[in-house]
Design a protein around this motif. Structure first.
Motif, PDB file in Angstrom:
ATOM      1  N   LEU A   9       0.862  -1.195   0.000  1.00 30.24           N
ATOM      2  CA  LEU A   9       0.000   0.000   0.000  1.00 30.24           C
ATOM      3  C   LEU A   9       0.895   1.241   0.000  1.00 30.24           C
ATOM      4  O   LEU A   9       1.658   1.458   0.941  1.00 30.24           O
ATOM      5  CB  LEU A   9      -0.888  -0.028   1.255  1.00 30.24           C
ATOM      6  CG  LEU A   9      -1.706   1.201   1.605  1.00 30.24           C
ATOM      7  CD1 LEU A   9      -2.671   1.550   0.492  1.00 30.24           C
ATOM      8  CD2 LEU A   9      -2.471   0.963   2.885  1.00 30.24           C
ATOM      9  N   ASP A  10       0.802   2.040  -1.057  1.00 34.12           N
ATOM     10  CA  ASP A  10       1.694   3.198  -1.218  1.00 34.12           C
ATOM     11  C   ASP A  10       1.027   4.522  -0.831  1.00 34.12           C
ATOM     12  O   ASP A  10      -0.191   4.614  -0.789  1.00 34.12           O
ATOM     13  CB  ASP A  10       2.122   3.325  -2.685  1.00 34.12           C
ATOM     14  CG  ASP A  10       3.001   2.175  -3.150  1.00 34.12           C
ATOM     15  OD1 ASP A  10       3.365   1.329  -2.324  1.00 34.12           O
ATOM     16  OD2 ASP A  10       3.305   2.142  -4.353  1.00 34.12           O
ATOM     17  N   ASP A  11       1.861   5.526  -0.626  1.00 37.21           N
ATOM     18  CA  ASP A  11       1.480   6.953  -0.531  1.00 37.21           C
ATOM     19  C   ASP A  11       0.993   7.410   0.842  1.00 37.21           C
ATOM     20  O   ASP A  11       0.501   8.532   0.969  1.00 37.21           O
ATOM     21  CB  ASP A  11       0.423   7.337  -1.588  1.00 37.21           C
ATOM     22  CG  ASP A  11       1.033   7.413  -2.972  1.00 37.21           C
ATOM     23  OD1 ASP A  11       2.262   7.222  -3.080  1.00 37.21           O
ATOM     24  OD2 ASP A  11       0.297   7.658  -3.937  1.00 37.21           O
ATOM     25  N   VAL A  12       1.154   6.564   1.865  1.00 41.00           N
ATOM     26  CA  VAL A  12       0.801   7.001   3.212  1.00 41.00           C
ATOM     27  C   VAL A  12       1.712   8.177   3.600  1.00 41.00           C
ATOM     28  O   VAL A  12       2.933   8.100   3.424  1.00 41.00           O
ATOM     29  CB  VAL A  12       0.945   5.831   4.210  1.00 41.00           C
ATOM     30  CG1 VAL A  12       0.736   6.297   5.644  1.00 41.00           C
ATOM     31  CG2 VAL A  12      -0.046   4.735   3.839  1.00 41.00           C
ATOM     32  N   ASN A 119      10.127   2.573   3.101  1.00 45.25           N
ATOM     33  CA  ASN A 119      10.447   3.963   2.802  1.00 45.25           C
ATOM     34  C   ASN A 119       9.874   4.320   1.421  1.00 45.25           C
ATOM     35  O   ASN A 119      10.212   3.696   0.420  1.00 45.25           O
ATOM     36  CB  ASN A 119      11.982   4.079   2.823  1.00 45.25           C
ATOM     37  CG  ASN A 119      12.501   5.458   2.483  1.00 45.25           C
ATOM     38  OD1 ASN A 119      11.870   6.224   1.759  1.00 45.25           O
ATOM     39  ND2 ASN A 119      13.693   5.770   2.977  1.00 45.25           N
ATOM     40  N   HIS A 120       8.963   5.302   1.379  1.00 46.91           N
ATOM     41  CA  HIS A 120       8.405   5.764   0.099  1.00 46.91           C
ATOM     42  C   HIS A 120       8.873   7.196  -0.165  1.00 46.91           C
ATOM     43  O   HIS A 120       8.103   8.062  -0.573  1.00 46.91           O
ATOM     44  CB  HIS A 120       6.879   5.673   0.130  1.00 46.91           C
ATOM     45  CG  HIS A 120       6.218   5.771  -1.213  1.00 46.91           C
ATOM     46  ND1 HIS A 120       6.654   5.103  -2.331  1.00 46.91           N
ATOM     47  CD2 HIS A 120       5.129   6.467  -1.641  1.00 46.91           C
ATOM     48  CE1 HIS A 120       5.876   5.382  -3.362  1.00 46.91           C
ATOM     49  NE2 HIS A 120       4.947   6.227  -2.974  1.00 46.91           N
ATOM     50  N   GLY A 121      10.171   7.401   0.132  1.00 52.81           N
ATOM     51  CA  GLY A 121      10.773   8.708  -0.129  1.00 52.81           C
ATOM     52  C   GLY A 121      10.620   9.674   1.041  1.00 52.81           C
ATOM     53  O   GLY A 121       9.944   9.389   2.038  1.00 52.81           O
ATOM     54  N   THR A 123       9.892  13.139   0.365  1.00 54.40           N
ATOM     55  CA  THR A 123       8.901  14.154  -0.008  1.00 54.40           C
ATOM     56  C   THR A 123       7.900  13.687  -1.066  1.00 54.40           C
ATOM     57  O   THR A 123       6.869  14.309  -1.259  1.00 54.40           O
ATOM     58  CB  THR A 123       9.596  15.400  -0.598  1.00 54.40           C
ATOM     59  OG1 THR A 123      10.360  14.976  -1.741  1.00 54.40           O
ATOM     60  CG2 THR A 123      10.518  16.043   0.412  1.00 54.40           C
ATOM     61  N   HIS A 124       8.230  12.636  -1.810  1.00 57.57           N
ATOM     62  CA  HIS A 124       7.430  12.147  -2.948  1.00 57.57           C
ATOM     63  C   HIS A 124       7.420  13.133  -4.100  1.00 57.57           C
ATOM     64  O   HIS A 124       6.751  12.945  -5.110  1.00 57.57           O
ATOM     65  CB  HIS A 124       5.991  11.819  -2.528  1.00 57.57           C
ATOM     66  CG  HIS A 124       5.311  10.792  -3.412  1.00 57.57           C
ATOM     67  ND1 HIS A 124       5.027  11.004  -4.740  1.00 57.57           N
ATOM     68  CD2 HIS A 124       4.876   9.533  -3.150  1.00 57.57           C
ATOM     69  CE1 HIS A 124       4.433   9.925  -5.251  1.00 57.57           C
ATOM     70  NE2 HIS A 124       4.346   9.017  -4.302  1.00 57.57           N
ATOM     71  N   CYS A 125       8.163  14.248  -3.963  1.00 58.49           N
ATOM     72  CA  CYS A 125       8.091  15.234  -5.037  1.00 58.49           C
ATOM     73  C   CYS A 125       9.395  16.017  -5.091  1.00 58.49           C
ATOM     74  O   CYS A 125      10.270  15.866  -4.249  1.00 58.49           O
ATOM     75  CB  CYS A 125       6.930  16.203  -4.792  1.00 58.49           C
ATOM     76  SG  CYS A 125       7.130  17.204  -3.312  1.00 58.49           S
ATOM     77  N   PRO A 180      10.337   3.367  -4.589  1.00 61.40           N
ATOM     78  CA  PRO A 180      10.522   4.693  -5.188  1.00 61.40           C
ATOM     79  C   PRO A 180       9.204   5.239  -5.745  1.00 61.40           C
ATOM     80  O   PRO A 180       8.507   4.537  -6.469  1.00 61.40           O
ATOM     81  CB  PRO A 180      11.535   4.448  -6.317  1.00 61.40           C
ATOM     82  CG  PRO A 180      11.483   2.981  -6.590  1.00 61.40           C
ATOM     83  CD  PRO A 180      11.027   2.306  -5.334  1.00 61.40           C
ATOM     84  N   PRO A 181       8.854   6.491  -5.380  1.00 61.86           N
ATOM     85  CA  PRO A 181       7.598   7.075  -5.856  1.00 61.86           C
ATOM     86  C   PRO A 181       7.478   7.007  -7.379  1.00 61.86           C
ATOM     87  O   PRO A 181       8.404   7.384  -8.104  1.00 61.86           O
ATOM     88  CB  PRO A 181       7.675   8.523  -5.370  1.00 61.86           C
ATOM     89  CG  PRO A 181       8.505   8.437  -4.122  1.00 61.86           C
ATOM     90  CD  PRO A 181       9.535   7.378  -4.425  1.00 61.86           C
ATOM     91  N   GLY A 182       6.346   6.523  -7.849  1.00 63.40           N
ATOM     92  CA  GLY A 182       6.068   6.475  -9.283  1.00 63.40           C
ATOM     93  C   GLY A 182       7.030   5.597 -10.052  1.00 63.40           C
ATOM     94  O   GLY A 182       7.139   5.736 -11.271  1.00 63.40           O
ATOM     95  N   ASN A 183       7.758   4.686  -9.361  1.00 65.50           N
ATOM     96  CA  ASN A 183       8.706   3.794 -10.025  1.00 65.50           C
ATOM     97  C   ASN A 183       9.888   4.520 -10.645  1.00 65.50           C
ATOM     98  O   ASN A 183      10.672   3.922 -11.379  1.00 65.50           O
ATOM     99  CB  ASN A 183       8.030   2.960 -11.127  1.00 65.50           C
ATOM    100  CG  ASN A 183       7.395   1.707 -10.574  1.00 65.50           C
ATOM    101  OD1 ASN A 183       8.019   0.967  -9.813  1.00 65.50           O
ATOM    102  ND2 ASN A 183       6.145   1.482 -10.933  1.00 65.50           N
TER     103      ASN A 183
HETATM  104 ZN   LIG Z   1       3.609   7.074  -4.420  1.00 68.29          ZN
END
Ligand SMILES: [Zn+2]
Length: 265
Positions: A9-12, A119-121, A123-125, A180-183
């Motif tokens: 589950l991503d983006d938390v 770890n999903h980064g 900042t994601h951006c 990694p966000p967005g692959n």
């Molecule tokens: Zn994401």
């Protein structure tokens, strides 16, 4: 033996759920796809024109429901958390500070062995020059990825080091898995991740060309990836359907898939 499967589950904690705003730019009329100014001012915020954001963070009560559903199904879930929430002014607030109630429940889930925190980064951006902010006349989707090759080595090291630091302070140990966000993944980020203690990278397609040694890649062959947005929109029923459709499966975490891959080599 049944093949293992990992739910992810991503983006938390990712502020892209507030800032990644873009609209429909084509509208079908019979055989034609006519241009439509879906990114014009407020139009990109209105359903059905809006495509991704904004949507709310999952609440602590929703996390309790998720843990209960996992426990009932004998399943585990890898939760990919973005360690820093980016405010509109560019300030970055650590996840456990921004969402303390959710952080408490997730930590209990970790202690009960129901979740792995990945770890999903940080900042994601892209933070530079405010590129993450919604635009008046265009979408901003390209800047809601983090580990681009055009960013310098130092940016990759800073983001991965900061994310691992926040997550380790919260959980007691640093995550072993990076999503990694967005692959999007630069070889520079792979080197920085290995130096920051990451052992497994979960990514559709596996290693990017030129990736250095030192981490094990887990491709999407045995990973079922979805987003917090799916549960925000579909409710706990979305997760229950995922579990139900794989009844009897051997649910593992992404890190466990990585360990199995290492053992098979
Ligand atoms: Zn994401």
């Amino acid at each position: 033996m049944t093949e293992p499967v990992a739910l992810r589950l991503d983006d938390v904690g990712a502020a892209s759920k507030q800032h990644e705003v873009y609209g429909v730019t084509r509208i079908r009329v019979g055989p034609l796809a006519l241009p439509f100014p879906g990114n014009f001012l407020f139009l990109k915020y209105l359903p059905p024109i809006k495509r991704w954001a904004p949507y709310p963070e999952l609440t602590a009560a929703q996390w309790e429901e998720i843990l209960a559903a996992l426990s009932a199904a004998g399943a585990r879930l890898t939760v990919a958390v973005t360690a820093g929430w980016v405010e509109r002014d560019g300030r970055v607030v650590p996840f456990p500070e921004k969402f303390p109630a959710q952080a408490r429940v997730l930590r209990q889930g970790l202690e009960r062995g129901l979740v792995e925190i990945a770890n999903h980064g940080y900042t994601h951006c892209v933070l530079e020059d405010g590129l993450f902010r919604p635009r008046l006349f265009s979408g901003n989707r390209p800047y809601h990825r983090e580990f681009y090759d055009w960013l310098p080595d130092a940016a990759h090291r800073e983001h991965l080091g900061a994310a691992q630091g926040i997550l380790a302070a919260w959980l007691g140990t640093a995550p072993e898995t990076l999503v990694p966000p967005g692959n999007v993944l630069s070889p520079k980020a792979v080197a920085a991740a290995a130096a920051a203690g990451i052992r497994f990278i979960s990514r559709a397609g596996g290693a990017p060309p030129g990736a250095p040694e030192g981490v094990t890649f887990v491709d999407d062959a045995r990973v079922v990836a979805f987003h917090d947005r799916d549960i925000v929109r579909g409710g706990i029923g979305y997760l229950r359907a995922q579990l139900e459709s794989r009844r009897g499966a051997r649910f593992v975490t992404v890190a466990e898939l990585g360990r199995l891959a290492q053992a098979a080599r």
